[in-house]
Every structure is written in C-alpha cells, then in structure tokens.
Design an enzyme around this catalytic site. Structure first.
Site, PDB file in Angstrom:
ATOM      1  N   PHE A   1       0.814  -1.234   0.000  1.00  0.00           N
ATOM      2  CA  PHE A   1       0.000   0.000   0.000  1.00  0.00           C
ATOM      3  C   PHE A   1       0.845   1.281   0.000  1.00  0.00           C
ATOM      4  O   PHE A   1       0.415   2.317   0.483  1.00  0.00           O
ATOM      5  CB  PHE A   1      -0.971   0.020   1.198  1.00  0.00           C
ATOM      6  N   SER A   2       2.064   1.186  -0.537  1.00  0.00           N
ATOM      7  CA  SER A   2       2.920   2.374  -0.552  1.00  0.00           C
ATOM      8  C   SER A   2       2.895   3.085  -1.901  1.00  0.00           C
ATOM      9  O   SER A   2       3.526   4.128  -2.061  1.00  0.00           O
ATOM     10  CB  SER A   2       4.364   1.967  -0.207  1.00  0.00           C
TER      11      SER A   2
ATOM     12  N   GLU B   1       5.643  -6.578  -9.076  1.00  0.00           N
ATOM     13  CA  GLU B   1       5.681  -7.653  -8.064  1.00  0.00           C
ATOM     14  C   GLU B   1       6.965  -8.472  -8.208  1.00  0.00           C
ATOM     15  O   GLU B   1       6.962  -9.705  -8.120  1.00  0.00           O
ATOM     16  CB  GLU B   1       4.450  -8.571  -8.189  1.00  0.00           C
TER      17      GLU B   1
ATOM     18  N   GLN C   1       9.353  -9.102  -6.341  1.00  0.00           N
ATOM     19  CA  GLN C   1       9.804  -9.932  -5.210  1.00  0.00           C
ATOM     20  C   GLN C   1       9.464 -11.410  -5.388  1.00  0.00           C
ATOM     21  O   GLN C   1      10.107 -12.272  -4.807  1.00  0.00           O
ATOM     22  CB  GLN C   1       9.222  -9.408  -3.890  1.00  0.00           C
TER      23      GLN C   1
END
Ligand code: ZN
Length: 204
Positions: A24-25, A94, A96
């Site tokens: 949510f950053s 995404e 990661q």
C-alpha cells in the site's frame, strides 16, 4: 518525484530503476506513471509480472486505486529476455516473487540498451529482504523507496504487517490480511502476537 534522466540516442546504454516499499505504498502506481509517460514519448513499452500474482486476472496489473495497465505473466525471469527483445522500456511488477536470476536478467536488458523499471516489496511480512529485490537494489542506477502511512500513529510505514500468521510467505491478499506499519508499530504488533501465541500454548 522521479524525473526520467535524459536518454542519449548514442551510445545506446540502458539502466535499471527500482521502486520499492511496503504494501500500500504506491509502488505499482509509480510504475504505471513512468510507463505511461514512456508510452506518450512513443517508446515501445512492455510489462511483465510473475504468474503467482493472479489477483486481477492473467493479463493485467492493477494498482490499489484501480489504475491499470496490461501485463504479461511469466513464470521464470529468464523468459523476459526473449519476450522483451524488441522493446525499449521494460516494466516488471511484483518483482519480489521472481527467482533470484532477475537481477542478472535485468542487467542484460540494460546492457542491451533498455530502460528497466522494477517495482516490488523490499521486505516480506517478517521484515526480511524479499527475493531478488536486495540484489536489484545493489545493481540499479536509480532507487525510489515509497512509503505507506501507518494507520496506528500516522507516520511513514515501511513494514507490511500480516494480521494472521500461517507460515506461508506467498499469501496474496488485501487490507483484510495486511496493513502497512511503521517500524515501532510493526514491532509492537509482533510482540503482541508472540504473547498471544504463548498464552495459547499454556492453555493447551
Ligand atoms: Zn506507527
């Protein structure tokens, strides 16, 4: 705000940009913003995401405020090399969840003259560096760390706090499962959960 560096036509050399932060950053928002600007500049843009992230369908990445852009799902980072061949700007969301080879793959793309923009979580819910992101941070030219807001104290949130722990690192979810927290509130939550777990053990 990140401003694109001037890109000389010759010699043609690309670079890596990493956008990282907690859940949510606004990482995906920032990725979409940069990719849309590249599209306006008539650059050939392509976006990839790992197939593990199927929250919004196979061919789209959607940020939390529903600003979306089309993306191709791939299961291994090495597949990106071939698929990105005729493109100038490569977006990876995404990141990661990709394998550790992503850093090497990204560097090959940059050396081939491409601008590679990577967005991903820098830490997992345990507060540990996540997948290929630490290596990508080491080898990239530009790093942007974005922050969410901690709902408990109103300061900047750096951690992704999982409200329920079940040991699975890849547990996709939204605000029902995770919340952004600052370092202090994250630590308080962890201690509280540890205390609860110990109390449960005693009862058994
Ligand atoms: Zn806080």
């Amino acid at each position: 705000m990140f401003l694109e560096p001037y890109m000389p036509q010759e010699p043609k050399c690309g670079w890596l940009e990493v956008i990282c932060g907690s859940m949510f950053s606004g990482k995906t928002e920032e990725l979409i913003r940069r990719l849309k600007r590249a599209t306006i500049a008539n650059q050939k843009v392509i976006i990839f995401k790992p197939v593990v992230d199927t929250r919004y369908g196979e061919n789209a990445i959607v940020s939390h405020d529903s600003n979306s852009i089309k993306a191709i799902g791939v299961s291994k980072s090495i597949e990106i090399l071939e698929l990105a061949d005729s493109y100038e700007v490569i977006g990876i969301d995404e990141a990661q969840f990709f394998d550790l080879e992503l850093a090497e793959v990204s560097q090959k793309l940059a050396l081939d003259g491409k601008r590679v923009i990577i967005a991903g979580l820098d830490m997992d819910y345990l507060g540990k560096p996540f997948g290929p992101i630490p290596s990508l941070l080491a080898v990239s030219e530009y790093i942007t760390k974005v922050h969410a807001i901690c709902p408990h104290c109103g300061t900047l949130a750096t951690h992704s706090y999982r409200k329920e722990k079940d040991g699975d690192l890849v547990l996709l979810g939204e605000k029902d499962l995770y919340e952004p927290r600052c370092r202090g509130c994250y630590s308080k939550g962890e201690q509280l959960q540890l205390k609860k777990a110990k109390e449960l053990e005693k009862e058994v």
